[in-house]
Scaffold this active site. Sequence first.
Site, short mmCIF file in Angstrom:
data_model
loop_
_atom_site.label_atom_id
_atom_site.label_comp_id
_atom_site.label_asym_id
_atom_site.label_seq_id
_atom_site.Cartn_x
_atom_site.Cartn_y
_atom_site.Cartn_z
N GLU A 49 82.86 74.36 50.17
CA GLU A 49 81.64 74.09 51.24
C GLU A 49 80.55 73.25 50.42
OE1 GLU A 49 80.23 77.61 53.02
OE2 GLU A 49 79.09 76.65 54.45
N ARG A 274 88.59 86.68 42.12
CA ARG A 274 87.64 85.65 41.75
C ARG A 274 87.03 85.80 40.35
NH1 ARG A 274 82.83 84.15 44.33
NH2 ARG A 274 83.83 84.31 46.13
N LYS A 284 76.32 80.46 44.54
CA LYS A 284 75.54 79.37 44.73
C LYS A 284 74.17 79.77 45.32
CE LYS A 284 79.27 77.29 46.91
NZ LYS A 284 80.09 76.49 47.59
P1 ATP Z 1 79.69 81.19 46.08
O1 ATP Z 1 80.06 82.61 46.53
O2 ATP Z 1 79.68 81.04 44.50
O3 ATP Z 1 78.82 80.43 46.91
P2 ATP Z 1 82.00 80.35 47.70
O4 ATP Z 1 83.32 81.10 47.85
O5 ATP Z 1 81.19 80.51 48.73
O6 ATP Z 1 81.06 80.44 46.44
P3 ATP Z 1 83.29 78.00 48.51
O7 ATP Z 1 82.60 76.59 48.28
O8 ATP Z 1 83.25 78.54 49.59
O9 ATP Z 1 82.28 78.78 47.53
O10 ATP Z 1 84.44 78.11 47.41
C1 ATP Z 1 85.48 77.02 47.40
C2 ATP Z 1 86.63 77.82 46.72
O11 ATP Z 1 86.67 78.33 45.51
C3 ATP Z 1 87.11 78.85 47.80
O12 ATP Z 1 88.38 78.79 47.92
C4 ATP Z 1 86.64 80.20 46.93
O13 ATP Z 1 87.50 81.15 47.02
C5 ATP Z 1 86.62 79.63 45.29
N1 ATP Z 1 85.77 80.21 44.57
C6 ATP Z 1 84.58 80.52 44.75
N2 ATP Z 1 83.99 81.23 43.77
C7 ATP Z 1 84.93 81.60 42.96
C8 ATP Z 1 85.08 82.51 41.66
N3 ATP Z 1 84.15 82.98 41.04
N4 ATP Z 1 86.37 82.53 41.18
C9 ATP Z 1 87.58 81.89 41.56
N5 ATP Z 1 87.42 81.21 42.78
C10 ATP Z 1 86.14 81.21 43.35
MG MG Z 2 81.36 79.89 50.89
#
Ligand code: ATP
Ligand code: MG
Length: 568
Positions: A49, A274, A284
């Site tokens: 995102e 994760r 983020k």
């Molecule tokens: P955050 O919670 O840090 O804001 P998010 O999951 O909201 O991260 P996205 O932009 O939605 O961030 O994530 C893009 C991809 O990266 C998704 O498929 C998510 O599952 C993966 N991802 C995010 N954080 C991790 C992590 N700590 N380890 C592995 N994969 C991750």
């Molecule tokens: Mg997200």
Amino acid sequence: MSELKETKAAAEPAVSAPAGNNFIHNIIDKDLEQKTYGEKPIYTRFPPEPNGYLHIGHAKSICLNAGTAEKYNGKFNLRFDDTNPMKEDVEYVESIKADVAWLGGKWDKLIFASDYFDIMYDCAVKLIKKGKAFVCDLSAEQMKEYRGTLTVPGKESPYRNRSVEENLKLFEEMREGKYADGEKVLRAKIDMASPNINMRDPAIYRVAHVSHHNTGDKWCVYPLYDFAHPLEDAIEGITHSICTLEFEDHRPFYDWVLRELEWPTPPQQIEFARLNLTNTVMSKRYLKALVDDGTVVGWDDPRMPTIAGLRRRGYTPEAIRDFCERIGVAKANSTVEISLLEHCIREDLKTKVESRMVILNPLKVVITNYPEDMTEEMEIENNKEVPEMGSRMLPFSRELYVEQDDFMEVPVKKYFRLFPGNEVRFKGAYFITCNEVVKDEEGNVVELRCTYDPETRSGSGFEGRKVKGTIHWVDAKTAVPVKVRLYDYLFVDGEDGRYVPNPESVKEITGYAEPSLADAKDGERFQFFRQGYFIAGRELGAAVPGGPDRGERVFHQIVDLKSSWPKK
Ligand code: ATP
Ligand code: MG
């Protein structure tokens, strides 16, 4: 913030099966054997995102998705999941592209999910026509009330039994802008008594009178994530939709959407754990708060766990990929020691970079029996492990600098460096004996008066006696002052088990370096002999993220030399 809690529990480093052979690949192998997807290629995607910069957790997902496509000769998309116009920003799109490319992720297609709004709308209409979706007038609060809990089943909405015709008309009116935000939503019609709350008639479209960075004002209804995501995957021909564990409970709805839309050979969602790292917070939202409140200088501050921060800090894509390979892919959450990441960058740089002599905390040495106006050139190897990397000549004369740490007036046991009466080797030069200590009025040691033995010149084959300590030095006359930033972890243990920002995460000092360091190029990495790895960069904050570095030269510490990994 509650998410700080989860990353805390320091466990043993989780080293499971490497990404080259993991449970996801076992699933894919079976699918290939059974021709689940016919002749279609294995197709993965990374769907960030655009609401922040990518962090090291995302790197794990990128390596897994891109690596899987590569392993199976398949395809990989970089897809911006930009269906929520409230949180997104184009600034982030550019940084994400740069970071994925830098890591080595090669996408077949770069896609914005918002390009599918038309198809998504049509899919919603199709569900209405099948009697599988309805327009609901309950307020957000009422919907929550009706939803029930884990132990109490939900209650059906009074609007649930509207006719197909009425639903089609109302949904059309939602799109036309007839209703205010929150006045009406489109919901899937599934089962309010389902033990899985995600299946209790979830909302799939809502009204939001907000401009979108890609589609402008074309839409005032937007699909919700759980409805949009399976469609995005299906439209692109994704076969394996790999996501993190918190989406496990959402999988039944993912499957429901594609089943009800009668999608041929739909993708399958597979969840993995994760990445959590000690001394690191990865949300983020939290990282953005650190940028906004000035705790760090920007998303690419070298202390940040962002890919942009790690890059500026001097990490290489190779080291990060190696790290992702070593931590592997597991189905259970765990916390990885940050020392493993540090180990990976040391391993990568060990045989790649040249070493330089730099004194970080100088103490003057005068060699009293060395001629006043003589200078010799001493040959020093560029990398002890790689003789092919050659050597360079360093000036040596009567006045030198050594590290303050390499002297103790009253030595502790097993201290083999400089102390009154002791002889040590000056790296690549002579055996030198400390004879006399000069102090200032406050009693601080400001100078060591020493003598050298001309017989002991390095490379001369001298075998008369041995010394136990070798220390580094620079020639005082020709040394160049360099600005050096030493880093500590950005997060340390706070109260009640949460991480809090470390008030001493950066220390700036002026070091004295051998002359060649004055010519270092931006981005050039070195081992500072006995100190650690450093990268030539520019002043914090002077750089435009993703753009060329500007501002004053500074050497960022990448990592120190001591390795607590592997733990023996
Ligand atoms: P955050 O919670 O840090 O804001 P998010 O999951 O909201 O991260 P996205 O932009 O939605 O961030 O994530 C893009 C991809 O990266 C998704 O498929 C998510 O599952 C993966 N991802 C995010 N954080 C991790 C992590 N700590 N380890 C592995 N994969 C991750
Ligand atoms: Mg997200």
